[in-house]
Design an enzyme around this catalytic site. Structure first.
Site, PDB file in Angstrom:
ATOM      1  N   GLY A  21      -4.778   5.091   5.103  1.00  0.00           N
ATOM      2  CA  GLY A  21      -5.761   4.686   4.094  1.00  0.00           C
ATOM      3  C   GLY A  21      -5.279   4.931   2.687  1.00  0.00           C
ATOM      4  O   GLY A  21      -6.065   5.246   1.790  1.00  0.00           O
ATOM      5  N   ALA A  22      -3.952   4.806   2.473  1.00  0.00           N
ATOM      6  CA  ALA A  22      -3.353   4.894   1.137  1.00  0.00           C
ATOM      7  C   ALA A  22      -3.561   6.255   0.475  1.00  0.00           C
ATOM      8  O   ALA A  22      -3.525   6.355  -0.752  1.00  0.00           O
ATOM      9  CB  ALA A  22      -3.878   3.773   0.232  1.00  0.00           C
ATOM     10  N   SER A  45       0.601   4.122   8.654  1.00  0.00           N
ATOM     11  CA  SER A  45       0.561   3.895   7.205  1.00  0.00           C
ATOM     12  C   SER A  45       0.628   5.221   6.448  1.00  0.00           C
ATOM     13  O   SER A  45       1.578   5.981   6.643  1.00  0.00           O
ATOM     14  CB  SER A  45      -0.691   3.070   6.846  1.00  0.00           C
ATOM     15  N   ALA A  46      -0.366   5.534   5.596  1.00  0.00           N
ATOM     16  CA  ALA A  46      -0.332   6.830   4.904  1.00  0.00           C
ATOM     17  C   ALA A  46      -0.389   7.983   5.897  1.00  0.00           C
ATOM     18  O   ALA A  46       0.136   9.075   5.636  1.00  0.00           O
ATOM     19  CB  ALA A  46      -1.485   6.932   3.905  1.00  0.00           C
ATOM     20  N   ASP A  71       4.139  -6.179   8.257  1.00  0.00           N
ATOM     21  CA  ASP A  71       3.445  -5.090   7.573  1.00  0.00           C
ATOM     22  C   ASP A  71       3.180  -5.394   6.098  1.00  0.00           C
ATOM     23  O   ASP A  71       2.192  -4.948   5.530  1.00  0.00           O
ATOM     24  CB  ASP A  71       4.279  -3.802   7.661  1.00  0.00           C
ATOM     25  N   HIS A  78      -0.364  -5.562   9.005  1.00  0.00           N
ATOM     26  CA  HIS A  78      -0.464  -4.112   8.831  1.00  0.00           C
ATOM     27  C   HIS A  78      -1.693  -3.583   9.585  1.00  0.00           C
ATOM     28  O   HIS A  78      -2.796  -4.114   9.443  1.00  0.00           O
ATOM     29  CB  HIS A  78      -0.589  -3.805   7.331  1.00  0.00           C
TER      30      HIS A  78
END
Length: 562
Positions: free
Chosen positions: A126-127, A213-214, A341, A456
């Site tokens: 979630g960045a 991701s994050a 992605d 992604h």
């Protein structure tokens, strides 16, 4: 005949009673007693779910997590707890709580209560800005619900909350506000799991951490930190590593000053400004830490808007991540990316790639490259463009140009950093294994062009078994793929080898080594030809050799002015 039927009924009754009895019930943890809920999975199997167990106390603002004081009586752990304070997906409002350091445990049982199971701890993506251990409801079920993975793979699944956004990652770049609070939360959760998981039927010496991701970059940072020696055994990163260009804050103090001004901390002296920040309302601090959505369609690539992230703090992350892989040598490592992605981000940076009517021009491709490579200046644009347009021909098909844009962002943001991380791990390891994959299932998202493959985060629905738990919205091929992924991931958690374990796999997956770079293409139709070698090596070599050796634009400018 009647006697035979009666015997069968008695046996079924005994099995049913045994299945009903197969549960841990009340479990003793270091903080107190907890009791979860048993979910029937069919075929005499259940998954016992414990939701909302605290692994640390309510954290102080920009402080490391502290041990939980414990509780009296039995904690009924049947509901997810609040996510950590954060912006909503559209960033229009705030939700969550400062009291958020909780985890969830999914324990599979057969006819008897499980013991000494491998443990898989998931860190959400979630960045570094949003997300939760129970994020994204799909037909009333969390995307990260671990019951299918636990049941089909024979592992305990744990999902974890950690602080995000301003409260999780604001930093001055020095000891005054060192940052990385979200990483410390993850570390505290892993430590809690190691200390307590035996009581839930888990093996404390066989813990695998995985994330996307994050969350994958977080897994990577946990591998590289000297604080995690011996805390877990294996790691999986999906679409993100600590080397990703978006995974590390480059200028934390500048961002801290910007956020301070937004909450009316105008003091010119830094220490006074920080004292003001520490008294600021957590909700206001969270809302000002959001991405600037108005800037998304501006000149800079969307990557530049992901401000809040981990920092090199001289402590949890003592040096540049590329120099810390000796700390990761002890862990078995499995890593990969989705084939598209970067498409999501490319569609924001160059919207024409998803348009049926508009073409994407060479100038737009160069414009994207100028944003991604600005630290190297104009020479990098020309150099990178020649590499990515070499296969176009004199009159390229419009779809080829559009796909090139997605490939550029996939390579730059995800694929190349992951390949570097795999190589560094293989170069440093002594005895631990390394595995590489490319997830390339066609997208299920409607409305995208036909050339779009795995977007992604599209791997997560399969890994968490959604084609089994929500069968009406999937086809048999999706269940095949889901079964393959759960088998590979949980085999790896058990043995360090994704091909070896209790779960059958369609293709043997060879290890990635210092001089031998195979990777597995993961989709619904896997054969021996799913194993290939040297993933996008032409482009990996460009970014790691040619591009990295170009002089920095800033240094060239300084030399010009001398």
């Amino acid at each position: 005949m009647k006697m035979m039927q009666m015997i069968l009924l008695i046996l079924v009754g005994v099995c049913l009673r045994s299945a009903a009895a197969a549960k841990l019930g009340v479990v003793q943890t270091e903080g107190g007693l907890v009791e979860g809920l048993n979910i029937d999975m069919g075929f005499f199997r259940t998954v016992e779910v414990f939701k909302g167990i605290p692994f640390a106390d309510v954290p102080g603002k920009w402080e490391k997590p502290k041990p939980h004081p414990g509780w009296d009586g039995v904690l009924v752990a049947t509901k997810y707890r609040d996510r950590c304070l954060q912006v909503t997906l559209l960033q229009t409002k705030i939700h969550g709580s400062e009291d958020c350091l909780y985890l969830n445990i999914f324990v599979p049982h057969g006819l008897s209560v499980s013991t000494s199971l491998p443990v898989m701890v998931y860190l959400f993506g979630g960045a570094f800005l949003l997300g939760a251990s129970n994020d994204v409801e799909v037909l009333g079920e969390s995307l990260y619900d671990g019951k299918e993975m636990a049941n089909r793979g024979g592992v305990i699944v744990v999902t974890v909350n950690y602080r995000v956004g301003t409260l999780g990652f604001l930093s001055t770049g020095d000891e005054r506000l060192p940052g990385n609070y979200g990483l410390w939360d993850q570390h505290a959760a892993l430590s809690w799991v190691r200390r307590n998981i035996r009581a839930f039927g888990g093996h404390p010496d066989n813990i695998t951490i995985f994330g996307q991701s994050a969350g994958a970059a977080s897994v990577s940072f946990q591998m590289l930190s000297p604080y995690n020696k011996g805390l877990f055994r294996r790691a999986i990163t999906q679409s993100g590593v600590a080397l990703s260009p978006w995974a590390l804050q480059k200028n934390p103090m500048a961002l801290t000053k910007k956020i301070a001004r937004k909450v009316s901390c105008w003091q010119t002296q830094e220490d006074d400004m920080l004292a003001c920040l520490k008294t600021a309302d957590p909700v206001k601090l969270t809302i000002v830490g959001k991405m600037n959505l108005l800037a998304i369609f501006g000149k800079d690539p969307v990557m530049d808007l992901l401000d809040l992230a981990p920092v090199i703090d001289g402590d949890f992350i003592p040096d540049d991540p590329s120099k810390l892989f000796h700390n990761a040598a002890q862990f078995d490592y499995l890593a990969g990316v989705n084939s598209m992605d970067g498409h999501l981000f490319a569609g924001i940076d160059v919207p024409s790639i998803n348009s049926m009517k508009e073409t994407t021009t060479a100038e737009q491709v160069k414009g994207l490259l100028s944003g991604l490579t600005k630290e190297k200046g104009d020479a990098a644009i020309t150099s990178a463009f020649s590499v990515y347009s070499v296969h176009w021909g004199l009159a390229p098909y419009p779809a080829i140009v559009k796909k090139t844009v997605a490939d550029i962002e996939t390579d730059f943001l995800f694929l190349v950093p992951t390949q570097i991380a795999l190589q560094l791990h293989a170069n440093n390891t002594s005895g631990a294994s390394t595995y590489s994959y490319l997830f390339n299932m066609k997208t299920r998202i409607p409305g995208f062009p036909r050339w779009v493959e795995a977007e992604h985060a599209e791997d997560l629905q399969y890994l968490f078994g959604k084609p089994f738990s929500i069968p009406l919205v999937y086809l048999p091929r999706h269940r095949d793929l889901s079964g393959y992924m759960i088998a590979y991931w949980t085999n790896f958690a058990k043995t360090g080898d994704p091909s070896r374990g209790n779960s059958r796999v369609p293709v043997s997956w060879p290890p990635f080594t210092k001089y031998h770079r195979p990777y597995l293409m993961i989709n619904h139709s896997m054969t021996k030809s799913s194993v290939s070698y040297d993933l996008r090596s032409f482009y990996v070599n460009y970014w790691t050799q040619t591009y990295s050796q170009l002089p920095d634009a800033e240094r060239m400018e300084e030399e010009k002015n001398l």
